[in-house]
Design an enzyme around this catalytic site. Structure first.
Site, PDB file in Angstrom:
ATOM      1  N   HIS A   1       0.887  -1.079   0.129  1.00  0.00           N
ATOM      2  CA  HIS A   1      -0.141  -0.117   0.023  1.00  0.00           C
ATOM      3  C   HIS A   1       0.882   1.157  -0.007  1.00  0.00           C
ATOM      4  CE1 HIS A   1      -3.242   2.823   1.034  1.00  0.00           C
ATOM      5  NE2 HIS A   1      -4.102   1.879   1.025  1.00  0.00           N
TER       6      HIS A   1
ATOM      7  N   ARG B   1      -5.924  10.365   0.326  1.00  0.00           N
ATOM      8  CA  ARG B   1      -5.726  10.942  -1.160  1.00  0.00           C
ATOM      9  C   ARG B   1      -6.746  11.054  -1.909  1.00  0.00           C
ATOM     10  NH1 ARG B   1      -2.666   6.882  -3.870  1.00  0.00           N
ATOM     11  NH2 ARG B   1      -3.285   5.775  -1.947  1.00  0.00           N
TER      12      ARG B   1
END
Ligand SMILES: Cc1cc2nc3c(=O)[nH]c(=O)nc-3n(C[C@H](O)[C@H](O)[C@H](O)COP(=O)(O)OP(=O)(O)OC[C@H]3O[C@@H](n4cnc5c(N)ncnc54)[C@H](O)[C@@H]3O)c2cc1C
Ligand code: SF4
Ligand code: SF4
Ligand code: FES
Lengths: 259, 549
Positions: free
Chosen positions: B325, B345
């Site tokens: 990740h 994000r």
């Protein structure tokens, strides 16, 4: 500004150890040479496996915390609590009714709460534990469910409660009754399940299964995307998932690297 | 070391640069890479493409498969017990044994019971406490196509494209077709999903999904699913033995899996389980720390199930593809490796380097984004080094509140906000330091759509199972897969258990595996399964005397 020394002294179960500073309590115990079996689960504040009881240098007060979410401090004197043997009472979720006294039926101790707020002060999740016990007492299942939601069942509150209340099973019972009986069922989900009775969905999936990889790839690339209102600007800073740019792995484009 | 609001002074200087460039970055982002650029970046920087970090398995049913060194070492390690172990005293005699008390295991137990097995004839054994698992840690959500603009076929296409068309089609079909009924089951159990006023689920998009189908329970989705499943298993009276990992499977004289050897982690006493059917639900392998990456996984995620299954002859698949990740925490050290959800994000936070420059489109695919972070830190040397020597890039989290209004972070990312706050960092005010972290085991043990492996009597479900996600899993499909295949394996194992009569227990397969190791010229003295990672301090280990007391 905090000035941290490179090494700190801590007391584990009454014994002195020098450990490097800046470690969580879990990591400090390991640094000292313990291989943890009890007292460590997710190591990220989600599972409640690591309750710790501690004193600070120069203080007579006992504090509680999650060992994976708390920094070891110079002069700390601590012990890990392997688990808190809280009683839960079995029930049948199909049989319980969302009545005002349902929680009291299973957990009559709730009525003995003396409103001392010890549980709230002890909770590492910052939950208003006393409030959800009070709402449970009043028969407000919804509020009990909402207030207790962030509970990770560490049991710290129950270990400190003078009235022997079983806090997290109370919250658990309330949340399940609330979600099953008081929240409306999803009609969209029910419709989809009806539709799936007709085999239409299966036929569509089977069709996909029989496509060649090239055909599948072509369909994949032509997928239409659900846009999120107000977030469909192409390269804006608030690009959201599910817009035309699709954040999955594209390793398949790297053809020459065979798996 | 002096810390100013959580960060040392030299990091504060870099944060100043981030703040300086922020007004411009709020106005404009940079475009995504072309496919060619992605390709070049991946092959050079993605850890899965580092062939020098892999090797071919020297023996066993998947001999020749190239996998990460750390995992190959484990599969080629010596068993912890030998065939001389006394198997005559049976401590538990059950119909269905479930190894691993996470999500998959608990679901399997509940459905084996619904299929007619007496709950007292089911046994869950687990390494730590029941529920101490990756399942509890999942934040984002679970996918299921239940909205009118969505369909199982659309879900199918997303899954299989996300997996680079390497997934097993029949498993994907099972996954997407069962999904709505799994959510309905959860609804009837009383799981507290986020719903709108009409009772329909609030569904979000996720990486790689073309429809919004991520059902969630704030950012505690896995916790909510796991605690309700556990509560239900308790109500049903299904026995659970905690702190008792399986260290070897047992077979019977007819080559069927017929139970396991357990180790009491505290007394080191072993116990024998005889079972008509065995379901392996041991989860993932993040704690093997491939290429020294930190991990998001729980303490017990050491890939034990792969080792156990391999020794009885089960085939493995897709274990060359590990999911990293891009945004694991890099600082403060206490948080190293912990997951910073993609949502940060998604809501506008950009990755920037030590000079405050945005160096990659924020929502590239996970592996591309990860590779870009690695390049920034180790080739361009524009990362920020922590006092512990880890490198990372900034994720400019304060942008989230600036774009969506003050309070957004606290309201929609409470677990994240709380975690940073505990360690003295205010992510609404300062950026956070991130670096890729080992997150998910894409492959695993080969099984059919009922969860049955190629070895009679052995079933698998959850992260330990391979083939569903091919080379890459999309977020939200593993909470789904442990439910779908946990249920299927529970049902299939129950039906198998009803007809099977396990014969005489044996550990002959262990000797056979040792022979294969010898024949392959492997001569090592490390043992597996690993059970728990080693985190004791170097200094303490150096002066440790291994004395029996
Ligand atoms: C931080 C994080 C966030 C995630 N977020 C999401 C998300 O948003 N959506 C999503 O779909 N997925 C997510 N995932 C992935 C998902 O949570 C897991 O893949 C899934 O829960 C695995 O379930 P499982 O039951 O197979 O394994 P686990 O839940 O890990 O359970 C395995 C159990 O087996 C036990 N065990 C291991 N070895 C042995 C042994 N030898 N003997 C006995 N017991 C053993 C373990 O201790 C553990 O209790 C996330 C994962 C992590 C780590
Ligand atoms: S600690 Fe016990 S008695 Fe005190 S407020 Fe909490 S529930 Fe009530
Ligand atoms: S409410 Fe009690 S059991 Fe739940 S997290 Fe807080 S202290 Fe732990
Ligand atoms: S180890 Fe899970 S909360 Fe601390």
């Amino acid at each position: 500004m905090i000035d941290q020394p490179r090494e700190i002294n801590i007391q584990l179960m009454g014994k002195d150890y020098k450990v490097s500073s800046g470690l969580t309590i879990i990591a400090a115990i390991e640094y000292a040479g313990y291989k943890l079996v009890r007292g460590a689960g997710c190591r990220a504040g989600f599972c409640g496996a690591c309750p710790t009881l501690y004193r600070r240098a120069g203080s007579h007060k006992l504090y509680t915390a999650l060992a994976c979410q708390t920094l070891a401090e110079d002069g700390m004197c601590l012990v890990q609590v392997p688990f808190v043997p809280v009683v839960r009472r079995p029930y049948d979720i199909e049989e319980v009714a969302p009545s005002a006294n349902i929680i009291l039926q299973y957990y009559p101790e709730v009525a003995a709460c003396v409103s001392c707020n010890t549980c709230t002060r002890a909770c590492p999740q910052g939950i208003s534990v006393m409030d959800y016990i009070q709402t449970a007492l009043r028969g407000d299942i919804e509020q009990t469910a909402l207030l207790s939601f962030d509970c990770i069942s560490c049991g710290i509150c129950s270990s400190r409660c003078p009235a022997d209340i079983k806090h997290y099973p109370v919250g658990q019972l309330a949340r399940r009754i609330y979600s099953k009986y008081l929240l409306p069922r999803s009609s969209q989900l029910a419709d989809r399940l009806d539709e799936m009775e007709t085999e239409q969905c299966e036929v569509e999936v089977e069709t996909m299964m029989h496509l060649s990889t090239e055909e599948l790839r072509a369909r994949y690339e032509q997928r239409s995307f659900e846009t999120v209102a107000g977030r469909d600007q192409k390269h804006s800073a608030i690009q959201k998932w599910g817009t035309a740019v699709d954040p999955v792995d594209y390793r398949d484009e790297v053809e020459e690297v065979a798996y | 070391m002096k810390l100013i609001r959580g960060y040392p002074e030299y990091m504060r200087k870099s944060i100043k640069q981030v703040e300086r460039t922020r007004p411009n970055r709020l106005e404009q982002s940079i475009p995504p890479m072309s496919l060619d650029e992605r390709k070049a970046l991946l092959t050079k920087f993605h850890p899965d493409f580092r062939e020098d970090q892999k090797r071919a398995l020297a023996c066993g049913p998947s001999k020749g498969m190239r996998i990460h060194r750390e995992l190959a070492d484990l599969l080629e390690a010596q068993p912890l017990v030998t065939s001389t172990l006394d198997l005559n005293q049976i401590d538990f005699d059950v119909d269905v044994l479930i190894i691993g008390g996470g999500g998959a295991g608990t679901v399997a137990a509940l459905w084996a019971m619904k299929e007619g097995i007496d709950p007292k004839r089911i046994l869950i054994v687990t390494k730590l406490r029941h529920g101490d698992s990756n399942s509890t840690m999942a934040q984002g959500g679970i996918q299921a196509a239940d909205r009118p603009n969505d369909s199982p076929a659309t879900h199918y296409l997303d899954v299989i494209g996300g997996g680079h068309f390497t997934n097993r089609a029949d498993l994907v079909k099972a996954l997407v077709m069962d999904a709505p009924s799994i959510i309905a089951w959860h609804e009837s159990l009383g799981m507290m999903y986020d719903k709108d006023a009409d009772g329909n689920f609030v569904e979000n998009p996720g990486g790689g999904t073309s429809r919004n189908r991520m059902h969630s329970a704030k950012d505690y989705t896995g916790l909510e699913i796991m605690r309700v499943l556990r509560d239900e298993a308790r109500n049903a009276g299904i026995p659970v033995v905690e702190f008792a990992p399986a260290i070897e499977l047992l077979m019977d004289d007819r080559g069927r899996v017929a139970g396991a050897v357990l180790l009491n982690l505290e007394t080191k006493k072993y116990r024998i389980v005889k079972a008509q059917a065995t379901i392996l639900t041991t989860g993932g392998l993040g704690r093997l720390h491939m290429q020294q990456f930190p991990t998001t996984n729980h303490y017990g995620a050491t890939g034990d199930g792969l080792v156990l299954a391999y020794r009885v002859g089960a085939e493995l698949i897709d274990l060359d593809a590990i999911q990293y990740h891009p945004t694991g925490a890099a600082f403060p050290a206490q948080m190293a490796g912990l997951l910073i959800t993609e949502k940060v994000r998604g809501m506008g936070a950009q990755p920037v380097n030590k000079d405050g420059e945005l160096f990659v489109f924020p929502l590239e695919p996970r592996d591309v984004e990860s590779s870009a972070f690695i390049r920034e830190c180790y080739e361009r040397e524009l990362g920020i080094e922590t006092p512990q020597g880890m490198r990372g890039v900034w994720l400019d989290s304060p942008m989230v509140d600036m774009l969506h209004g003050p309070g957004t972070i606290e309201a929609s990312l409470p677990a994240m906000f709380r975690m940073y706050q505990r360690f003295g960092v205010d992510m609404t005010r300062d950026p956070i330091l991130v670096f890729p972290t080992l997150h998910y085991q894409n492959g695993g043990v080969v099984a059919d759509e009922r969860g049955a492996t190629n070895v009679p009597g052995l079933y698998v479900a959850g992260e330990v199972m391979g083939g569903i996600h091919g080379k890459n899993r999309l977020m939200g499909n593993s909470l789904l897969d442990f439910n779908v295949f946990g249920r299927r394996a529970g049902i299939a194992a129950a039906n198998y258990a009803r007809q099977a009569i396990a014969g005489k227990l044996s550990l002959a397969h262990v000797e056979e595996y040792k022979r294969q190791l010898r024949d392959a010229g492997i001569d090592n003295d490390h043992a597996a399964p690993q059970i728990l990672p080693e985190y004791r301090g170097q200094e303490a280990l150096e002066r440790m005397l291994d004395i029996p007391i």
